[in-house]
Design a protein around this motif. Structure first.
Motif, PDB file in Angstrom:
ATOM      1  N   ARG A 135       8.929 -38.661   4.779  1.00  0.00           N
ATOM      2  CA  ARG A 135       8.781 -37.875   3.556  1.00  0.00           C
ATOM      3  C   ARG A 135       8.885 -36.367   3.822  1.00  0.00           C
ATOM      4  N   THR A 136       8.237 -35.907   4.879  1.00  0.00           N
ATOM      5  CA  THR A 136       8.196 -34.455   5.138  1.00  0.00           C
ATOM      6  C   THR A 136       9.573 -33.865   5.437  1.00  0.00           C
ATOM      7  N   PRO A 137      10.338 -34.405   6.404  1.00  0.00           N
ATOM      8  CA  PRO A 137      11.663 -33.813   6.653  1.00  0.00           C
ATOM      9  C   PRO A 137      12.617 -33.980   5.487  1.00  0.00           C
ATOM     10  N   LEU A 138      12.536 -35.085   4.759  1.00  0.00           N
ATOM     11  CA  LEU A 138      13.415 -35.265   3.602  1.00  0.00           C
ATOM     12  C   LEU A 138      13.098 -34.239   2.525  1.00  0.00           C
ATOM     13  N   THR A 139      11.807 -33.967   2.329  1.00  0.00           N
ATOM     14  CA  THR A 139      11.417 -32.948   1.357  1.00  0.00           C
ATOM     15  C   THR A 139      11.929 -31.569   1.766  1.00  0.00           C
ATOM     16  N   THR A 140      11.828 -31.283   3.049  1.00  0.00           N
ATOM     17  CA  THR A 140      12.315 -29.991   3.546  1.00  0.00           C
ATOM     18  C   THR A 140      13.818 -29.858   3.363  1.00  0.00           C
ATOM     19  N   ILE A 141      14.555 -30.918   3.695  1.00  0.00           N
ATOM     20  CA  ILE A 141      16.012 -30.897   3.545  1.00  0.00           C
ATOM     21  C   ILE A 141      16.392 -30.712   2.080  1.00  0.00           C
ATOM     22  N   TYR A 142      15.713 -31.460   1.205  1.00  0.00           N
ATOM     23  CA  TYR A 142      16.010 -31.355  -0.237  1.00  0.00           C
ATOM     24  C   TYR A 142      15.707 -29.948  -0.747  1.00  0.00           C
ATOM     25  N   GLY A 143      14.540 -29.405  -0.325  1.00  0.00           N
ATOM     26  CA  GLY A 143      14.166 -28.062  -0.790  1.00  0.00           C
ATOM     27  C   GLY A 143      15.122 -26.997  -0.295  1.00  0.00           C
ATOM     28  N   SER A 144      15.542 -27.093   0.970  1.00  0.00           N
ATOM     29  CA  SER A 144      16.463 -26.098   1.516  1.00  0.00           C
ATOM     30  C   SER A 144      17.823 -26.164   0.829  1.00  0.00           C
ATOM     31  N   CYS A 145      18.321 -27.381   0.614  1.00  0.00           N
ATOM     32  CA  CYS A 145      19.612 -27.544  -0.073  1.00  0.00           C
ATOM     33  C   CYS A 145      19.551 -27.002  -1.496  1.00  0.00           C
ATOM     34  N   SER A 146      18.433 -27.298  -2.176  1.00  0.00           N
ATOM     35  CA  SER A 146      18.282 -26.799  -3.552  1.00  0.00           C
ATOM     36  C   SER A 146      18.250 -25.278  -3.578  1.00  0.00           C
ATOM     37  N   ALA A 147      17.540 -24.689  -2.615  1.00  0.00           N
ATOM     38  CA  ALA A 147      17.455 -23.219  -2.573  1.00  0.00           C
ATOM     39  C   ALA A 147      18.824 -22.601  -2.352  1.00  0.00           C
ATOM     40  N   TYR A 152      22.624 -19.217  -4.204  1.00  0.00           N
ATOM     41  CA  TYR A 152      23.644 -18.995  -3.183  1.00  0.00           C
ATOM     42  C   TYR A 152      24.042 -17.527  -3.067  1.00  0.00           C
ATOM     43  N   GLU A 153      24.328 -16.886  -4.181  1.00  0.00           N
ATOM     44  CA  GLU A 153      24.830 -15.514  -4.142  1.00  0.00           C
ATOM     45  C   GLU A 153      23.723 -14.499  -3.860  1.00  0.00           C
ATOM     46  N   ARG A 154      22.476 -14.831  -4.212  1.00  0.00           N
ATOM     47  CA  ARG A 154      21.381 -13.882  -4.019  1.00  0.00           C
ATOM     48  C   ARG A 154      20.818 -13.906  -2.604  1.00  0.00           C
ATOM     49  N   LEU A 155      21.099 -14.974  -1.850  1.00  0.00           N
ATOM     50  CA  LEU A 155      20.561 -15.090  -0.497  1.00  0.00           C
ATOM     51  C   LEU A 155      21.412 -14.299   0.488  1.00  0.00           C
ATOM     52  N   THR A 156      20.777 -13.679   1.442  1.00  0.00           N
ATOM     53  CA  THR A 156      21.494 -12.945   2.492  1.00  0.00           C
ATOM     54  C   THR A 156      22.044 -13.947   3.519  1.00  0.00           C
ATOM     55  N   PRO A 157      23.033 -13.530   4.331  1.00  0.00           N
ATOM     56  CA  PRO A 157      23.539 -14.432   5.380  1.00  0.00           C
ATOM     57  C   PRO A 157      22.429 -14.927   6.307  1.00  0.00           C
ATOM     58  N   GLU A 158      21.465 -14.038   6.614  1.00  0.00           N
ATOM     59  CA  GLU A 158      20.368 -14.456   7.490  1.00  0.00           C
ATOM     60  C   GLU A 158      19.530 -15.556   6.841  1.00  0.00           C
ATOM     61  N   LEU A 161      21.453 -18.817   7.021  1.00  0.00           N
ATOM     62  CA  LEU A 161      21.370 -19.422   8.368  1.00  0.00           C
ATOM     63  C   LEU A 161      19.999 -20.019   8.627  1.00  0.00           C
ATOM     64  N   LYS A 162      18.946 -19.345   8.153  1.00  0.00           N
ATOM     65  CA  LYS A 162      17.589 -19.868   8.347  1.00  0.00           C
ATOM     66  C   LYS A 162      17.417 -21.209   7.649  1.00  0.00           C
ATOM     67  N   LEU A 163      17.854 -21.305   6.387  1.00  0.00           N
ATOM     68  CA  LEU A 163      17.721 -22.563   5.645  1.00  0.00           C
ATOM     69  C   LEU A 163      18.585 -23.662   6.263  1.00  0.00           C
ATOM     70  N   LEU A 164      19.811 -23.304   6.663  1.00  0.00           N
ATOM     71  CA  LEU A 164      20.679 -24.294   7.298  1.00  0.00           C
ATOM     72  C   LEU A 164      20.104 -24.751   8.636  1.00  0.00           C
ATOM     73  N   GLY A 165      19.479 -23.829   9.370  1.00  0.00           N
ATOM     74  CA  GLY A 165      18.847 -24.199  10.628  1.00  0.00           C
ATOM     75  C   GLY A 165      17.714 -25.195  10.421  1.00  0.00           C
ATOM     76  N   GLU A 166      16.921 -25.002   9.344  1.00  0.00           N
ATOM     77  CA  GLU A 166      15.844 -25.944   9.035  1.00  0.00           C
ATOM     78  C   GLU A 166      16.416 -27.314   8.673  1.00  0.00           C
ATOM     79  N   ILE A 167      17.525 -27.305   7.929  1.00  0.00           N
ATOM     80  CA  ILE A 167      18.171 -28.577   7.573  1.00  0.00           C
ATOM     81  C   ILE A 167      18.645 -29.295   8.831  1.00  0.00           C
ATOM     82  N   ARG A 168      19.282 -28.546   9.738  1.00  0.00           N
ATOM     83  CA  ARG A 168      19.767 -29.157  10.976  1.00  0.00           C
ATOM     84  C   ARG A 168      18.612 -29.710  11.817  1.00  0.00           C
TER      85      ARG A 168
END
Length: 353
Positions: A135-147, A152-158, A161-168
């Protein structure tokens, strides 16, 4: 089915033959037949104990009655049920042996039911643990993807990368969890037949460390192995998984750890593996159920970090048992914990075969 009947028949024949020979010896040495029925009752009891079902025990009872009447009851070497004492003793012996057979079969059936109940309980515990741990990693993956999708346009490249790193990171954790679950399915109880091939210890350790350092590049492992050449029959992929699970377990759960070590030494014909840390140790109440596949979640952290170690350790225990070894855990003094398991080395394996 045919194999079971053949095995039961062979066991019964051997035990009855030994009993007959022992009865002949008693008759010739002590000139008495009073102990002979007891010898055959003991034989039938042993047969009922080591064979499956009622048939072997009941047939052995009938054979025992006929053997006593034929060889050890006057007139010798011929059947005679006309004398009341012969008939009465035969009926009593048959009743005792049949009751013994039924009793031992009932006990074995109850033991089987209890074993199945324990197995179902373990599966239920494993399912609860899996439900929590996924449940915990799936929730994190879902939350990061949703964010990422919604901002998308309001987030900085950093931030991307941080959200994608958490997904990975969580995806890799899920992959390892699935690998563990597949191993549990593959190693189903004691019926598994692990295909062992001679594996050089140094090559095994090098492979494990290479994979471990890819996942945890900042964590050093102090390694000590014998200087001599050591070959161990094993399923190398499964044993690598055990070592990876134990090392990763230390990284995740040994709070305050400063040193992590992997030591291997030999004792007789065994290779003993030890993964030790100098962290916080293991609570005493959890040591007994450490390898059962489920640990209580009363201390789940509020930050959502993955803390469960039950499934990984149960996989380790199943793999080591399938290899004919044992695994244990204990706390070190003054602090830390050590996980220890052993495997038979190549020479010892060949001797046993």
């Amino acid at each position: 089915m045919k194999n079971r009947i053949l095995i039961n028949s062979l066991i019964s024949a051997v035990i009855l033959t030994v009993s007959f020979a022992l009865s002949l010896a008693i008759q010739n040495l002590f000139r008495t037949q009073s102990l002979i029925p007891a010898v055959f009752v003991l034989a039938v009891f042993c047969i009922s104990l080591v064979t499956q079902g009622y048939i072997a025990g009941i047939l052995s009872s009938l054979v025992s009655v006929l053997a006593v009447n034929f060889a050890f009851t006057f007139p010798y070497f011929r059947f005679n049920f006309s004398m009341p004492e012969n008939l009465f003793s035969a009926v009593i012996m048959l009743a005792v042996t049949v009751m013994t057979s039924m009793l031992t079969t009932k006990i074995k059936r109850q033991e089987k039911i209890k074993a199945e109940s324990d197995k179902e309980k373990m599966r239920a515990n494993l399912l609860r643990a899996v439900s929590h741990d996924l449940r915990t990693p799936l929730t994190t993956i879902y939350g990061s993807c949703s964010a990422i999708m919604e901002n998308y346009e309001r987030l900085t490249p950093e931030q991307h990368l941080k959200l994608l790193g958490e997904i990975r990171e969580d995806s890799e954790w899920l992959i390892r969890m699935v690998e563990n679950l597949l191993s549990v399915t593959r190693i189903d109880g004691e019926r598994v037949n692990v295909i062992k091939t001679p594996t050089v210890l140094e090559e095994l350790i090098d492979s494990v460390l290479l994979k471990f350092h890819k996942r945890y590049p900042g964590q050093q492992v102090c390694v000590t192995i014998p200087d001599e050449f050591i070959s161990i029959p094993m399923d190398a992929m499964l044993i690598e998984q055990v070592l990876m699970n134990l090392l990763e377990n230390a990284v995740r759960h040994a709070e305050g750890m400063k040193e992590l070590s992997l030591n291997v030494h030999t004792e007789g014909g065994r290779a003993v593996f030890e993964i030790a840390d100098d962290g916080c140790g293991i609570p005493g109440e959890k040591l007994c159920g450490l390898f059962t596949g489920y640990l209580e979640k009363e201390d789940v952290p509020a930050d959502g970090k993955k803390r469960s170690m039950g499934i990984g350790l149960s996989v380790c225990a199943a793999i080591i048992r399938a290899h004919g070894g044992e695994i244990r855990a204990e706390n070190r003094k003054p602090e830390g914990a050590v996980f220890r398991f052993w495997l038979e080395m190549e020479g010892k394996e060949h001797e046993q075969q």
